[in-house]
Design a protein around this motif. Structure first.
Motif, mmCIF file in Angstrom:
data_model
loop_
_atom_site.group_PDB
_atom_site.id
_atom_site.type_symbol
_atom_site.label_atom_id
_atom_site.label_comp_id
_atom_site.label_asym_id
_atom_site.label_seq_id
_atom_site.Cartn_x
_atom_site.Cartn_y
_atom_site.Cartn_z
ATOM 1 N N LEU A 224 3.286 7.759 0.036
ATOM 2 C CA LEU A 224 2.767 6.999 -1.179
ATOM 3 C C LEU A 224 4.136 6.121 -1.436
ATOM 4 O O LEU A 224 3.710 4.934 -1.964
ATOM 5 C CB LEU A 224 2.670 7.878 -2.344
ATOM 6 N N ARG A 225 5.232 6.462 -1.029
ATOM 7 C CA ARG A 225 6.290 5.506 -1.046
ATOM 8 C C ARG A 225 6.157 4.502 -0.360
ATOM 9 O O ARG A 225 6.333 3.147 -0.761
ATOM 10 C CB ARG A 225 7.678 6.148 -0.889
ATOM 11 N N SER A 226 5.652 4.262 0.802
ATOM 12 C CA SER A 226 5.407 3.301 1.706
ATOM 13 C C SER A 226 4.328 2.408 1.209
ATOM 14 O O SER A 226 4.353 1.284 1.257
ATOM 15 C CB SER A 226 5.067 3.970 3.233
ATOM 16 N N VAL A 227 3.118 2.964 0.679
ATOM 17 C CA VAL A 227 2.006 2.231 0.443
ATOM 18 C C VAL A 227 2.656 1.775 -0.970
ATOM 19 O O VAL A 227 2.171 0.522 -1.070
ATOM 20 C CB VAL A 227 1.075 3.236 -0.214
ATOM 21 N N PHE A 228 3.620 2.023 -1.791
ATOM 22 C CA PHE A 228 3.924 1.408 -3.071
ATOM 23 C C PHE A 228 4.705 0.235 -2.677
ATOM 24 O O PHE A 228 4.630 -0.941 -3.224
ATOM 25 C CB PHE A 228 4.534 2.280 -3.755
ATOM 26 N N VAL A 229 5.474 0.501 -1.805
ATOM 27 C CA VAL A 229 6.411 -0.768 -1.384
ATOM 28 C C VAL A 229 5.749 -1.878 -0.825
ATOM 29 O O VAL A 229 6.104 -2.969 -1.161
ATOM 30 C CB VAL A 229 7.478 -0.255 -0.286
ATOM 31 N N VAL A 230 4.722 -1.805 -0.038
ATOM 32 C CA VAL A 230 3.811 -2.602 0.580
ATOM 33 C C VAL A 230 3.065 -3.328 -0.340
ATOM 34 O O VAL A 230 3.010 -4.640 -0.663
ATOM 35 C CB VAL A 230 2.895 -2.172 1.699
#
Length: 623
Positions: free
Chosen positions: A118-124
């Protein structure tokens, strides 16, 4: 030098030669607004602008916030599960029951995976939203600045405009790229941990919450100084950019007058001011971030000391203390992230205020709410009805000027510098609106005509004949982008430019380079003539447009003008009387009033007027 030229040459260099604040006019308006309303207008404008930029992305932002909430929940599960493992799962495992330890281990792995994904999705996704906002800001800023009237650009230097669209926008980019995602996570972490600490142990939670008092005082101290510090960094970098742009644009004059050493000294002073502004900002940062770390570390030591004593005394479980310390570490670590973000936020806020101030500027020649269509075909009759105008209220340029120029007539405006010739031309082009009175085209007030139709009907060729990087053909077709090559060539032939263009290395496809630097001054002016003729306006204004031409080229252009101006209204401003000779009528201006009006022959025959004296002096100079 014409009136606007004089204004421009007085105001632009002052921003750095006089060491003035680059946005002194904006600051003055802000102070007046605070005095009358009690509210800072710049900050209000910045909030409005930010709201307009974010509004189209509301759904995407809500989605990102939901992702962050789930990601924070998964992150918060880690210390809690570790506490359960220490107090419950490990003792059971020592007795051969591994079910609880297995379940806790699986839950830790799953929560870590969920948090990471979710952190990766949020950053993108947050990056996509941020870039979309910046894209819209750049586009809106560029469109808005292009649409502002000439008066704005004459008082607002090109370097300051560049600073708004580059340096200030880059500051916002840095904020979105490096801090915004961390801030959201940090704030949610702090809020969630504050609640969890009380669930774990109230006495220890009170110790942790008590540390917020010195944190709040430190934040108040920092915020009170940071706003001004970072606004100063934006002001000094803007001044620096103005200096660089003006020196590059005027490099020929710099080198011709051996100005390099003096300019180096001025630049060194401006650079030192920028360095000092950044140093002051860094000093605040150097106190604030270590201060938050110190408060956090002291709180952790107190919790560890008191909690350790209670564990040894049997009043507190070891797993609870471990989870508490892990949460407390996560509680204070984001404080540094918030401090770093606030550092960037203050700089970005100052930048956004400056961008918003420009975006809040309104053109002095607004588009009419209910445009009146000019009668077709546009004949080109121009009337000035009791026109008064001044670039400043204290210094009027035109005084109740009344003129009637019939369609198809070629009129020459003659007079000394400052008489109002260029001002008349700019009023007819509607670069300015008169203070009182009206300017009419075919009986229609220019303030009632849609800009698109007016620009198609009236074209002005100025003294500089500005060309853009690109081919000769592209520059000629600037006012008519859909023109065919045959139309471009025909326009060049009409003004006598075809011969020199075909002699260029690639003919009409030759790149003229920056500002037409590949061409001579006369050649640039001929291309500007061809551009205007291809646009086929009903009214053509030539403001000293032949001043850059040598005598043979000027004669060739005059021959072309006899043909090209035959079917349109023309206004010629020129000091060269050889150019004035082609006019049907001469108007002599003095201090904003018409003092002579007649054909060139009649005015010369009178022998006593201003024009007759100019003609006699010109004739004597040819002997």
């Amino acid at each position: 030098m014409t009136e606007p030229d004089a204004i421009e040459h007085q105001t632009e260099p002052a921003t750095w030669l006089g060491k003035l604040t680059p946005d002194a006019d904006i600051v003055a308006r802000e102070q007046d607004n605070i005095a009358t309303t009690g509210r800072p207008r710049l900050r209000s404008d910045a909030r409005v602008l930010l709201g307009e930029l974010i509004r189209p992305h509301r759904r995407a932002i809500v989605g990102v916030l939901l992702i962050v909430l789930v990601q924070v929940a998964a992150t918060m599960a880690g210390p809690w599960l570790i506490g359960i493992a220490i107090d419950t799962s490990l003792p059971r495992a020592l007795h051969g029951n591994y079910a609880s330890l297995t379940a806790v281990t699986v839950a830790l792995v799953v929560s870590a995976l969920i948090s990471g994904v979710l952190r990766s999705v949020f950053v993108v996704r947050s990056g996509v939203i941020g870039q979309a906002v910046l894209f819209d800001l750049r586009r809106r800023g560029f469109d808005h600045i292009q649409g502002l009237s000439v008066s704005f650009h004459e008082k607002f230097t090109s370097g300051r405009v560049i600073s708004r669209l580059t340096s200030d926008v880059d500051t916002l980019t840095e904020l979105l790229d490096s801090g915004l995602d961390g801030l959201l996570t940090a704030m949610l972490n702090i809020a969630a941990i504050s609640v969890l600490l009380f669930f774990l142990d109230v006495p220890l939670a009170l110790i942790a919450i008590a540390s917020l008092v010195p944190l709040y005082l430190l934040f108040r101290w920092f915020s009170a100084r940071a706003t001004e510090a970072f606004r100063r960094t934006r002001e000094t970098v803007a001044t620096l950019i103005v200096n660089i742009v003006e020196n590059i644009n005027g490099v020929r004059a710099v080198q011709a007058f051996r100005r390099e050493k003096r300019n180096d000294a001025i630049f060194a002073d401006l650079n030192a001011e920028y360095r000092a502004a950044n140093r002051d900002a860094f000093r605040l940062h150097a106190v604030f971030i270590p201060g938050t770390s110190l408060i956090g570390n002291v709180s952790i030591v107190l919790v560890l000391f008191i909690g350790g004593y209670r564990v040894a005394d049997g009043g507190l479980d070891l797993g609870v203390l471990t989870a508490f310390l892990l949460y407390l570490r996560q509680f204070y670590d984001p404080m540094e992230d918030v401090a770093v973000f606030y550092n960037s936020l203050q700089s970005a806020t100052a930048a956004l205020e400056k961008i918003a101030a420009v975006m809040a500027e309104r053109t002095t020649v607004p588009e009419p709410a209910s445009p009146v269509t000019l009668p077709e075909p546009v004949r080109g009759g121009v009337t000035l009805d009791a026109v008064e105008f001044g670039y400043t209220a204290e210094r009027p340029v035109l005084h109740e000027l009344t003129l009637d120029i019939p369609s198809g007539q070629t009129v020459a405006l003659v007079g000394t510098t400052g008489a109002g010739k260029t001002t008349v031309a700019k009023l007819i082009s509607r670069f300015y609106d008169p203070t009182s009175g009206a300017v009419l085209l075919d009986g229609v007030d220019l303030r009632s005509v849609a800009e698109a139709q007016l620009r198609g009907a009236v074209v002005m060729i100025t003294q500089d004949g500005f060309l853009f990087s690109g081919s000769v053909a592209d520059n000629i077709a600037f006012g008519k982008p859909d023109a065919t090559r045959q139309e471009v060539v025909a326009a060049a032939q009409a003004v006598g430019a075809h011969e020199f263009i075909t002699a260029l290395p690639a003919g009409y496809d030759t790149d003229v380079r920056k500002r037409g630097g590949r061409l001579s001054a006369g050649q640039r002016q001929l291309v500007a003539f061809a551009r205007a003729f291809l646009a086929d306006p009903s009214v053509l204004i030539l403001d000293e447009a032949t001043s850059s031409l040598d005598v043979p080229t000027e004669r060739a252009v005059q021959r072309a003008l006899h043909t090209v101006l035959a079917s349109r209204t023309a206004l010629i401003i020129a000091h060269r009387l050889s150019t004035v000779e082609i006019a049907d009528r001469v108007l002599v201006l003095d201090a904003g009033r018409v003092v002579e009006d007649g054909t060139p022959e009649d005015l010369i025959a009178e022998g006593t007027g201003h024009f007759a004296g100019l003609h006699a002096s010109w004739r004597d100079s040819l002997v």
